[in-house]
Design an enzyme around this catalytic site. Structure first.
Site, PDB file in Angstrom:
ATOM      1  N   HIS A 120       0.818  -1.217   0.000  1.00  0.00           N
ATOM      2  CA  HIS A 120       0.000   0.000   0.000  1.00  0.00           C
ATOM      3  C   HIS A 120       0.849   1.263   0.000  1.00  0.00           C
ATOM      4  O   HIS A 120       1.896   1.340   0.642  1.00  0.00           O
ATOM      5  CB  HIS A 120      -0.939   0.007   1.203  1.00  0.00           C
ATOM      6  CG  HIS A 120      -0.231  -0.032   2.539  1.00  0.00           C
ATOM      7  ND1 HIS A 120       0.252   1.094   3.164  1.00  0.00           N
ATOM      8  CD2 HIS A 120       0.072  -1.067   3.356  1.00  0.00           C
ATOM      9  CE1 HIS A 120       0.807   0.764   4.312  1.00  0.00           C
ATOM     10  NE2 HIS A 120       0.726  -0.547   4.456  1.00  0.00           N
ATOM     11  N   ASP A 121       0.410   2.226  -0.788  1.00  0.00           N
ATOM     12  CA  ASP A 121       1.016   3.557  -0.874  1.00  0.00           C
ATOM     13  C   ASP A 121       2.414   3.557  -1.477  1.00  0.00           C
ATOM     14  O   ASP A 121       3.099   4.584  -1.444  1.00  0.00           O
ATOM     15  CB  ASP A 121       1.057   4.239   0.507  1.00  0.00           C
ATOM     16  CG  ASP A 121      -0.311   4.284   1.164  1.00  0.00           C
ATOM     17  OD1 ASP A 121      -1.188   4.979   0.623  1.00  0.00           O
ATOM     18  OD2 ASP A 121      -0.507   3.621   2.199  1.00  0.00           O
ATOM     19  N   GLY A 138       4.865  -1.298   2.327  1.00  0.00           N
ATOM     20  CA  GLY A 138       4.104  -0.064   2.217  1.00  0.00           C
ATOM     21  C   GLY A 138       4.982   1.177   2.245  1.00  0.00           C
ATOM     22  O   GLY A 138       6.026   1.205   2.896  1.00  0.00           O
TER      23      GLY A 138
END
Length: 259
Positions: A120-121, A138
């Protein structure tokens, strides 16, 4: 447009021209596929996900699922994938999180080999290659032309500069300089990616300047940041200044430093 009768295309999904959707594929309601995207059998594309033109998603890949983050509470976040990517069997890419900016982003012309993961991200540049079973945690940032060898892991929040190469079976816990060469079980900076520089057609004078700059970072007077600031002020090389800009930029991790 070629859609296998066993595929599930949920209402709301947007498919570009000449897409190919294989058997037992699931396409979620918030997905947008560009032109000529191919999604092969048993792959899943879900979440608020955009996939660029001419990308191919291979069997059993899962693209756009929720983050592997216990803080995630179902907020509306995105995954944006560029053009001409190859997402191989079993690879996974997660949506962003509200706390991380809300977007996981992948550039153009990348190869994500079997079982690789983009957390994520994460922000992944163009022409990046993740070999088999590479895990990018992440919030990581991978610059253009980065190559990561098989079974390697990139710790959360780590930045990997443009043109760096990371050897197989390596755990990277700190930022990697642009054009750096990292290897060893607990990743150590072991020089420059000279082969990659030559393959990309970087002129000899720039490679020579990079080698001299790297040597100054390794053995000059003062702290590592002091040497980077001095090198930044003295160099006339664009590649060296790219390296010093990277070092002097804000980061949540420390650096892998030259031996």
């Amino acid at each position: 447009m070629a859609i296998h009768p066993s595929a599930i295309i949920e209402p709301g999904a947007k498919l570009g021209q000449d897409c190919e959707i294989g058997p037992f594929v699931v396409i979620g309601p918030d997905v947008t596929l560009g032109d000529r995207v191919v999604v092969r059998s048993h792959a899943v594309v879900t979440g608020w996900t955009e996939v660029g033109d001419d990308t191919v998603i291979f069997p059993f890949a899962v693209v756009g699922e929720v983050p592997q983050d216990l803080k995630f509470r179902g907020e509306k976040t995105r995954l944006i994938i560029g053009k001409r990517n190859r997402i191989r069997e079993g690879a996974t890419m997660n949506l962003g999180t509200e706390g991380g900016g809300g977007i996981t982003r992948v550039g153009d012309d990348c190869l994500f080999m079997t079982g690789s993961h983009v957390g994520h991200d994460a922000q992944v540049g163009n022409r990046v290659i993740l070999a088999n079973q590479v895990a990018v945690a992440g919030h990581c940032v991978l610059g253009d032309d980065v190559i990561v060898g098989g079974l390697s892991g990139i710790h959360q929040w780590v930045r990997v500069g443009r043109g760096a190469i990371i050897g197989a079976v390596t755990m990277v816990t700190n930022d990697v300089l642009p054009h750096g060469l990292v290897q060893g079980p607990r990743g150590e900076l072991d020089g420059l990616n000279l082969v990659g520089l030559k393959r990309r057609g970087v002129v000899r004078s720039e490679i020579t300047a990079l080698r001299a700059g790297y040597q100054m970072l390794a053995q000059g007077e003062g702290t590592f940041l002091d040497r980077a600031r001095r090198l930044h002020d003295e160099t006339e090389s664009d590649h060296v200044r790219e390296m010093t800009d990277f070092i002097l930029a804000a980061s949540d991790r420390s650096f892998l430093t030259p031996k």
